[in-house]
Design a protein around this motif. Structure first.
Motif, PDB file in Angstrom:
ATOM      1  N   GLY A 386      79.502 -18.674 139.072  1.00 32.96           N
ATOM      2  CA  GLY A 386      79.578 -17.564 138.131  1.00 32.96           C
ATOM      3  C   GLY A 386      79.668 -18.008 136.686  1.00 32.96           C
ATOM      4  N   TRP A 387      79.938 -17.035 135.814  1.00 27.46           N
ATOM      5  CA  TRP A 387      79.877 -17.285 134.361  1.00 27.46           C
ATOM      6  C   TRP A 387      80.931 -18.273 133.887  1.00 27.46           C
ATOM      7  CZ3 TRP A 387      83.902 -16.431 131.063  1.00 27.46           C
ATOM      8  CH2 TRP A 387      84.954 -15.619 131.510  1.00 27.46           C
ATOM      9  N   ARG A 388      82.080 -18.328 134.554  1.00 26.88           N
ATOM     10  CA  ARG A 388      83.128 -19.248 134.107  1.00 26.88           C
ATOM     11  C   ARG A 388      82.706 -20.713 134.316  1.00 26.88           C
ATOM     12  NH1 ARG A 388      88.712 -17.815 136.737  1.00 26.88           N
ATOM     13  NH2 ARG A 388      87.389 -17.199 138.526  1.00 26.88           N
ATOM     14  N   VAL A 389      82.017 -20.991 135.407  1.00 23.88           N
ATOM     15  CA  VAL A 389      81.510 -22.341 135.640  1.00 23.88           C
ATOM     16  C   VAL A 389      80.452 -22.687 134.601  1.00 23.88           C
ATOM     17  CG1 VAL A 389      80.219 -23.809 137.247  1.00 23.88           C
ATOM     18  CG2 VAL A 389      82.044 -22.325 138.103  1.00 23.88           C
ATOM     19  N   ALA A 390      79.545 -21.743 134.315  1.00 22.05           N
ATOM     20  CA  ALA A 390      78.521 -21.970 133.293  1.00 22.05           C
ATOM     21  C   ALA A 390      79.148 -22.197 131.923  1.00 22.05           C
ATOM     22  CB  ALA A 390      77.549 -20.786 133.255  1.00 22.05           C
ATOM     23  N   ALA A 391      80.199 -21.444 131.613  1.00 34.09           N
ATOM     24  CA  ALA A 391      80.887 -21.605 130.326  1.00 34.09           C
ATOM     25  C   ALA A 391      81.540 -22.981 130.232  1.00 34.09           C
ATOM     26  CB  ALA A 391      81.932 -20.507 130.152  1.00 34.09           C
ATOM     27  N   LEU A 392      82.139 -23.441 131.343  1.00 32.49           N
ATOM     28  CA  LEU A 392      82.734 -24.780 131.346  1.00 32.49           C
ATOM     29  C   LEU A 392      81.662 -25.842 131.153  1.00 32.49           C
ATOM     30  CD1 LEU A 392      85.095 -26.700 131.674  1.00 32.49           C
ATOM     31  CD2 LEU A 392      84.832 -26.531 134.160  1.00 32.49           C
ATOM     32  N   GLN A 393      80.502 -25.633 131.762  1.00 37.99           N
ATOM     33  CA  GLN A 393      79.395 -26.576 131.553  1.00 37.99           C
ATOM     34  C   GLN A 393      79.045 -26.687 130.073  1.00 37.99           C
ATOM     35  OE1 GLN A 393      76.401 -24.928 134.362  1.00 37.99           O
ATOM     36  NE2 GLN A 393      76.317 -26.982 135.218  1.00 37.99           N
ATOM     37  N   ALA A 394      78.987 -25.544 129.390  1.00 36.93           N
ATOM     38  CA  ALA A 394      78.664 -25.543 127.957  1.00 36.93           C
ATOM     39  C   ALA A 394      79.692 -26.348 127.174  1.00 36.93           C
ATOM     40  CB  ALA A 394      78.594 -24.109 127.443  1.00 36.93           C
ATOM     41  N   VAL A 395      80.960 -26.201 127.527  1.00 36.63           N
ATOM     42  CA  VAL A 395      82.017 -26.966 126.860  1.00 36.63           C
ATOM     43  C   VAL A 395      81.846 -28.463 127.131  1.00 36.63           C
ATOM     44  CG1 VAL A 395      84.506 -27.406 126.786  1.00 36.63           C
ATOM     45  CG2 VAL A 395      83.655 -25.058 126.891  1.00 36.63           C
ATOM     46  N   LEU A 396      81.517 -28.801 128.366  1.00 34.20           N
ATOM     47  CA  LEU A 396      81.349 -30.206 128.736  1.00 34.20           C
ATOM     48  C   LEU A 396      80.136 -30.832 128.049  1.00 34.20           C
ATOM     49  CD1 LEU A 396      82.189 -30.070 132.559  1.00 34.20           C
ATOM     50  CD2 LEU A 396      83.684 -30.670 130.648  1.00 34.20           C
ATOM     51  N   VAL A 397      79.110 -30.048 127.803  1.00 38.43           N
ATOM     52  CA  VAL A 397      77.953 -30.549 127.047  1.00 38.43           C
ATOM     53  C   VAL A 397      78.394 -30.958 125.636  1.00 38.43           C
ATOM     54  CG1 VAL A 397      75.772 -29.887 125.957  1.00 38.43           C
ATOM     55  CG2 VAL A 397      76.204 -29.283 128.342  1.00 38.43           C
ATOM     56  N   VAL A 398      79.220 -30.140 125.020  1.00 48.02           N
ATOM     57  CA  VAL A 398      79.740 -30.456 123.686  1.00 48.02           C
ATOM     58  C   VAL A 398      80.581 -31.732 123.731  1.00 48.02           C
ATOM     59  CG1 VAL A 398      81.231 -29.669 121.805  1.00 48.02           C
ATOM     60  CG2 VAL A 398      79.702 -28.045 122.954  1.00 48.02           C
ATOM     61  N   ILE A 399      81.405 -31.865 124.757  1.00 43.13           N
ATOM     62  CA  ILE A 399      82.239 -33.060 124.897  1.00 43.13           C
ATOM     63  C   ILE A 399      81.371 -34.303 125.086  1.00 43.13           C
ATOM     64  CG2 ILE A 399      83.902 -34.204 126.425  1.00 43.13           C
ATOM     65  CD1 ILE A 399      85.169 -31.438 126.857  1.00 43.13           C
ATOM     66  N   SER A 400      80.315 -34.172 125.882  1.00 44.67           N
ATOM     67  CA  SER A 400      79.387 -35.290 126.061  1.00 44.67           C
ATOM     68  C   SER A 400      78.784 -35.703 124.721  1.00 44.67           C
ATOM     69  CB  SER A 400      78.277 -34.891 127.038  1.00 44.67           C
ATOM     70  OG  SER A 400      77.251 -35.859 127.077  1.00 44.67           O
ATOM     71  N   PHE A 401      78.390 -34.731 123.918  1.00 46.63           N
ATOM     72  CA  PHE A 401      77.822 -35.023 122.593  1.00 46.63           C
ATOM     73  C   PHE A 401      78.841 -35.758 121.719  1.00 46.63           C
ATOM     74  CE2 PHE A 401      77.507 -33.767 118.129  1.00 46.63           C
ATOM     75  CZ  PHE A 401      76.242 -34.239 117.819  1.00 46.63           C
ATOM     76  N   ILE A 402      80.076 -35.278 121.704  1.00 45.58           N
ATOM     77  CA  ILE A 402      81.128 -35.895 120.884  1.00 45.58           C
ATOM     78  C   ILE A 402      81.363 -37.341 121.307  1.00 45.58           C
ATOM     79  CG2 ILE A 402      83.604 -35.826 120.357  1.00 45.58           C
ATOM     80  CD1 ILE A 402      83.415 -32.766 120.561  1.00 45.58           C
ATOM     81  N   MET A 403      81.302 -37.615 122.599  1.00 39.15           N
ATOM     82  CA  MET A 403      81.562 -38.971 123.083  1.00 39.15           C
ATOM     83  C   MET A 403      80.411 -39.926 122.773  1.00 39.15           C
ATOM     84  SD  MET A 403      83.574 -38.484 126.675  1.00 39.15           S
ATOM     85  CE  MET A 403      84.053 -40.209 126.590  1.00 39.15           C
TER      86      MET A 403
END
Length: 431
Positions: A386-403
């Motif tokens: 659902g949408w909460r998993v997709a939203a967490l993915q979006a956050v993790l994409v940002v974290i990947s970029f920062i790293m």
């Protein structure tokens, strides 16, 4: 100078030494040489696997599937053939010798250690794709380096057939390569004979069996999953398809976890597993592919250097569908000391965050449908929970970029300087 600056300088100096090493350069440039065919394979893999029933039905009914499946088959599925030639070629050119002949001999040597089977008729010989793709990559690199270096050494010692003056250069090079080719093929056949006499049967099987034995001792626990995540990135760094090795071993366990969650979901019961293996891997750990490289690709899109900016634009669509061969081999990630830290840590961090978020109920456990490769990020998350998993993915994409960003910035800066120097040399040459 503070301790952090001293440490950073030492790491950069060490990375510089590695990057100037001829053997490391051979692997990097040999892998990068195959970027064109890798991109073709990656794009067609995406075209072939878009998980839309109507689209897949269209491909099947129009017989286009038979055509669109050919590019991945002749690129990604036989990647080791391109790599062994590229590495052998690059190894020889590092020492100012004929790279084409070295590449051909390396290709010959790789095929010589690769098993050939018989079809059902008992008479027709067939070369299986089993070891020609990413599973044979490590052996391909070893053979490319070894054959290329031995080829150079034999020529430097003067052990080759010299042709009289006036003979075309192509013929001269071919005759010069004959002696190295005969010496090398005898050595390669000896290696094949040694492995044929063992229970492994061939060198490819030996490599994979040795790697798989420790993984078989792991189960489906959270700590085992984290260990597998580390192993995948570490193997990829050394040129071994980590995901194929690890997932190949863990597939029975991970598939069972997926199916148990899916059965519970269909029955309306609580999901028994917080971290169903392959679903968890494709949804969270492999954002953009092994190493959670989606953040690196996003950074590349805004790169200063033309090299990485172009690669980023070409790789962004496949990476959004967790296909990152263009990045792995185009950057390359293999034996790249400047990206080793984020390549190891990014998947661990995003996995750890996803595990914690699942454990505390911030996101629901994944239902275990096992969305196939090619399902885009966010879409596979929505399907899995659902949408909460997709939203967490979006956050993790940002974290990947920062790293990835600070490490990539250093890499990009060096590439940009090299491009400026080349442009300046070309300008002076014109003047």
């Amino acid at each position: 100078m503070d301790n952090n600056s001293i440490w950073r300088t030492r790491v950069q100096n060490f990375a510089g030494v590695l990057q100037r090493n001829k053997y490391v350069n051979t692997v990097s440039n040999g892998l990068a040489a195959g970027l064109s065919v890798i991109l073709v394979g990656a794009i067609f893999t995406l075209i072939n696997t878009i998980n839309i029933p109507a689209y897949q039905n269209f491909l099947e009914t129009t017989n286009l599937k038979a055509l669109t499946s050919i590019p991945p088959m002749i690129t990604i599925d036989i990647l080791s053939l391109y790599v062994v030639f590229g590495v052998g070629y690059t190894m020889a050119t590092q020492f100012k010798q004929d790279g084409f002949s070295a590449g051909l001999i390396a290709l010959m040597s790789f095929l010589a250690v690769t098993p050939v089977g018989l079809l059902d008729d008992g008479a027709t010989r067939a070369l299986s794709f089993q070891w020609l793709g990413s599973t044979g990559l490590f052996v391909a690199m070893l053979i490319g380096i070894g054959v290329g270096r031995l080829y150079v050494l034999i020529l430097e010692k003067g052990f080759y057939v010299r042709m009289p003056k006036g003979v075309p250069p192509t013929i001269t090079k071919s005759f010069a390569a004959m002696t190295p080719a005969f010496i090398i093929i005898f050595l390669v056949l000896a290696i094949r004979g040694i492995f044929n006499a063992t229970s492994y049967g061939n060198i490819h099987e030996f490599i994979y069996t040795v790697l798989q034995v420790p993984l078989l001792a792991l189960g489906g626990s959270w700590w085992a999953y984290l260990i597998i995540t580390v192993v995948i990135s570490l193997l990829w760094f050394f040129g071994i398809h980590g995901a194929m090795v690890a997932i190949g071993v863990m597939a029975p366990i991970w598939t069972a976890l997926n199916l148990e969650n899916l059965s519970a979901f269909q029955a309306g019961e609580p999901l028994p597993h917080l971290f169903p293996g392959s679903s968890f891997f494709m949804t969270y750990t492999a954002l953009g592919g092994s190493g959670a490289t989606i953040g690196l690709v996003i950074a590349m899109v805004r790169a200063r250097s033309k090299r990485y900016k172009t690669l980023g634009k070409l790789a962004i669509v496949p990476s959004a569908a967790n296909i990152n061969e263009p990045v792995i081999f185009g950057t390359p990630m293999v034996l790249n000391p400047k990206l080793f830290i984020p390549f190891m840590l990014a998947p661990i961090v995003v996995t750890g965050i996803a595990m914690i978020a699942t454990a505390i109920g911030l996101v629901p456990p994944l239902i275990g449908i096992g969305a196939p490769l090619g399902t885009p990020i966010l879409i596979n998350g929505f399907l899995e929970g659902g949408w909460r998993v997709a939203a967490l993915q979006a956050v993790l994409v940002v974290i990947s970029f920062i790293m990835y960003f600070p490490f990539f910035r250093s890499l990009d800066k060096d590439a940009w300087k090299n491009e400026q120097e080349l442009e300046e040399e070309e300008r002076k040459a014109v003047e």
